[in-house]
Design an enzyme around this catalytic site. Structure first.
Site, PDB file in Angstrom:
ATOM      1  N   LYS A   1      16.292  -6.114  68.144  1.00  0.00           N
ATOM      2  CA  LYS A   1      14.761  -7.096  67.952  1.00  0.00           C
ATOM      3  C   LYS A   1      14.290  -6.879  66.300  1.00  0.00           C
ATOM      4  CE  LYS A   1       9.957  -7.682  69.364  1.00  0.00           C
ATOM      5  NZ  LYS A   1       9.093  -6.768  70.136  1.00  0.00           N
TER       6      LYS A   1
ATOM      7  N   SER B   1       6.605 -10.162  73.078  1.00  0.00           N
ATOM      8  CA  SER B   1       7.226 -10.518  71.774  1.00  0.00           C
ATOM      9  C   SER B   1       8.446 -10.331  71.909  1.00  0.00           C
ATOM     10  CB  SER B   1       6.539  -9.728  70.534  1.00  0.00           C
ATOM     11  OG  SER B   1       6.891  -8.475  70.846  1.00  0.00           O
TER      12      SER B   1
ATOM     13  N   SER C   1       5.451  -6.105  75.673  1.00  0.00           N
ATOM     14  CA  SER C   1       6.741  -6.946  75.233  1.00  0.00           C
ATOM     15  C   SER C   1       8.270  -6.697  75.557  1.00  0.00           C
ATOM     16  CB  SER C   1       6.705  -6.906  73.602  1.00  0.00           C
ATOM     17  OG  SER C   1       5.615  -7.750  73.053  1.00  0.00           O
TER      18      SER C   1
HETATM   19  N1  GLN Z   1       1.598  -9.630  74.105  1.00  0.00           N
HETATM   20  C1  GLN Z   1       0.888  -8.265  73.871  1.00  0.00           C
HETATM   21  C2  GLN Z   1       0.097  -8.540  72.371  1.00  0.00           C
HETATM   22  O1  GLN Z   1       0.102  -9.469  71.911  1.00  0.00           O
HETATM   23  C3  GLN Z   1       1.879  -7.193  73.760  1.00  0.00           C
HETATM   24  C4  GLN Z   1       2.799  -7.349  72.355  1.00  0.00           C
HETATM   25  C5  GLN Z   1       3.749  -6.143  72.510  1.00  0.00           C
HETATM   26  O2  GLN Z   1       3.916  -5.331  73.301  1.00  0.00           O
HETATM   27  N2  GLN Z   1       4.311  -5.769  71.195  1.00  0.00           N
HETATM   28  O3  GLN Z   1      -0.121  -7.771  71.597  1.00  0.00           O
END
Ligand code: GLN
Length: 493
Positions: free
Chosen positions: A85, A160, A184
């Site tokens: 990532k 994400s 994420s």
């Molecule tokens: N979707 C969540 C956010 O927008 C979690 C994101 C993540 O785990 N990096 O913060």
């Protein structure tokens, strides 16, 4: 024999050792498939074919030497490809975090998790797409375009770590690193029908992971099945002097044995009513309940538990995570990091650099977080949120006095359409309602496929375990995957 790109990690390791194929052949097969499908899927931000082929050739030379003399040391994952990532630093490869502000940032060092992959001989195919600074649930917040879900390219892959999930689902990489701050790894794993582990907070070093919410960020793994995810987890987990929050406790040397088939007797799985929220897609609940019956057939005891503060997790997270983000992102100002918008007035440099280079979701979070931390509001918002976070953690501690694991859906719905939630940040935040509690409590959780909805989209289930209880998560999920086929389905591309 399945195609090279469809092999699991265990099959790749065995094939390379037997000499069925070389690492160069394997790497070329992935690069060719990426070449064919990337224009549709856009799972990667940066591809590293030259690096990958050089690493593959090096591995092939090691294999050749090892075949002549088996005393030649051979790292455990020599020649096995992986995707990373784009929030984790790989020395010499740009790390954008999905943001214009780091568009040209080339880190001079490796994240500890990446360093451990390289020490194990792995081949890095490229850096996968992510919401900007990992803020989002769809990859639509990436400054470099949205990743498409391999099961239906009109839909999001989740986020994400959507690039990592799509890459694994579409066989553009056999396995990938992701990160999970509030879901994420788990949510995109669920949307793309792959298996994803979010380890206990502190189990994997955060050194070289570009910080979003420092008290929540965890490096995780996405793979075709739990055996593959566990393989990489074992490599990257463990204490690191470069991260003072990394836990200094040994990693149990477990093996996922096929002989564990059908041996879940004695396991108690708790099911919290609070996770079956109003508005949940009925097929999600049905698939999860059916999976629970399968766990019962395998010998586990399924019983209700209560996590009574669950409904407060979302607002707590959306105070704590933006507050930490606003502090972490202060360094991107065109002076310390990031391209500078030229001006002879200092404030102008700050405001125009940050104004031009950050996307709207990141700006929203910086503003929310700065407000929550400001004098006069700190106690009312950030301080209060921390107290409720403790209550949420206590819920888990109490539940784990009576059960070994907690089972729940990962997301209220299957993958939504690209653009569907873009005008409504709250609807987007609701996607995280079921993954955030484990993040706040710092406990490990695994997401794996348990069915499909009527549109043919994957449905995921998550198992949450006590702190440092990854081994139990892996073992139970493995037993489930030995008895079922959901994880074997692949999108037609
Ligand atoms: N979707 C969540 C956010 O927008 C979690 C994101 C993540 O785990 N990096 O913060």
């Amino acid at each position: 024999m399945p195609k090279l790109v469809e092999l699991t990690l265990s099959q790749i390791i065995a094939g390379l050792q037997k000499g069925d194929f070389s690492s160069s052949e394997l790497t070329q097969a992935f690069l060719a498939r990426i070449d064919r499908l990337e224009s549709q899927l856009h799972a990667y931000i940066t591809l590293t074919p030259d690096l990958a082929l050089a690493q593959a050739e090096h591995a092939d030379q090691q294999f050749a030497a090892w075949r002549v003399d088996s005393n030649v040391p051979l790292p455990p994952l020599s020649g096995v490809p992986i995707a990373v990532k784009d929030v984790l630093c790989v020395a010499g490869v740009r790390c954008t975090c999905g943001s214009k502000i780091l568009e040209d940032f080339v880190p001079p060092y490796n994240a500890t998790s990446v360093e451990r992959l390289l020490e194990s001989g792995m081949v890095i195919l490229g850096k996968t797409n992510t919401d900007e600074f990992a803020m989002g649930s769809s990859t639509e917040n990436s400054a470099f375009g949205t990743t498409h879900n391999p099961w239906d390219i009109r839909r999001v892959p989740g986020g994400s770590s959507g690039g990592s999930a799509a890459a694994v689902a579409a066989c553009l990489a056999p396995v990938a690193l992701g990160t999970d701050t509030g879901g994420s790894v788990r949510q995109p794993a669920s949307f793309c029908g792959v298996t994803g582990i979010k380890p206990t907070y502190g189990r994997v070093s955060r050194y070289g992971l570009i910080a979003f919410g420092s008290s929540l960020d965890v490096v995780g793994v996405l793979g075709h099945d739990v055996v593959d995810a566990a393989y990489i987890y074992k490599l990257i987990a463990g204490h690191d002097q470069l991260d003072s929050t990394s836990a200094d406790r040994p990693i149990p040397d477990f093996e996922l044995l096929d002989s564990s088939r059908g041996s879940l007797s004695g396991f108690r799985i708790g099911v919290p009513d609070e996770y079956f929220i109003p508005g949940m897609q009925p097929e999600v609940e049905t698939a999860v309940r059916e999976a629970l019956r399968e766990f019962e057939n395998l010998g586990a005891e399924v019983m209700p538990v209560s996590l009574s503060h669950t409904e407060h997790a979302l607002p707590v997270y959306y105070l704590i995570a933006p507050a930490e983000a606003s502090a972490n992102l202060a360094r991107y100002d065109g002076i310390r990091y990031g391209p500078r918008v030229q001006s002879d007035r200092m404030w102008d440099i700050y405001s125009r650099t940050r104004g031009d280079k950050f996307g709207s979701e990141v700006k929203r979070r910086i503003m929310l977080g700065t407000y929550a931390l400001s004098t006069g509001y700190y106690d009312a918002y950030y301080g209060q949120a921390q107290k409720v976070r403790t209550l949420i953690k206590n819920d888990f501690d109490q539940a784990f006095e009576n059960v070994d694991l907690i089972a729940a859906p990962v997301t209220p719905t299957t993958a939504f359409f690209i653009g569907e939630h873009l005008d409504d940040p709250l609807a987007m935040y609701l996607e995280d309602a079921l993954t955030i509690p484990a993040s706040l409590a710092g406990v490990p959780a695994i997401s794996f496929p348990v069915g499909f909805d009527k549109q043919g989209l994957p449905i995921g289930m998550q198992l949450m375990g006590p702190q440092f209880g990854e081994e139990i998560l892996f073992q139970t999920t493995h037993t489930f995957q030995l008895a079922t086929n959901w994880h074997l389905s692949k999108p037609k591309l």
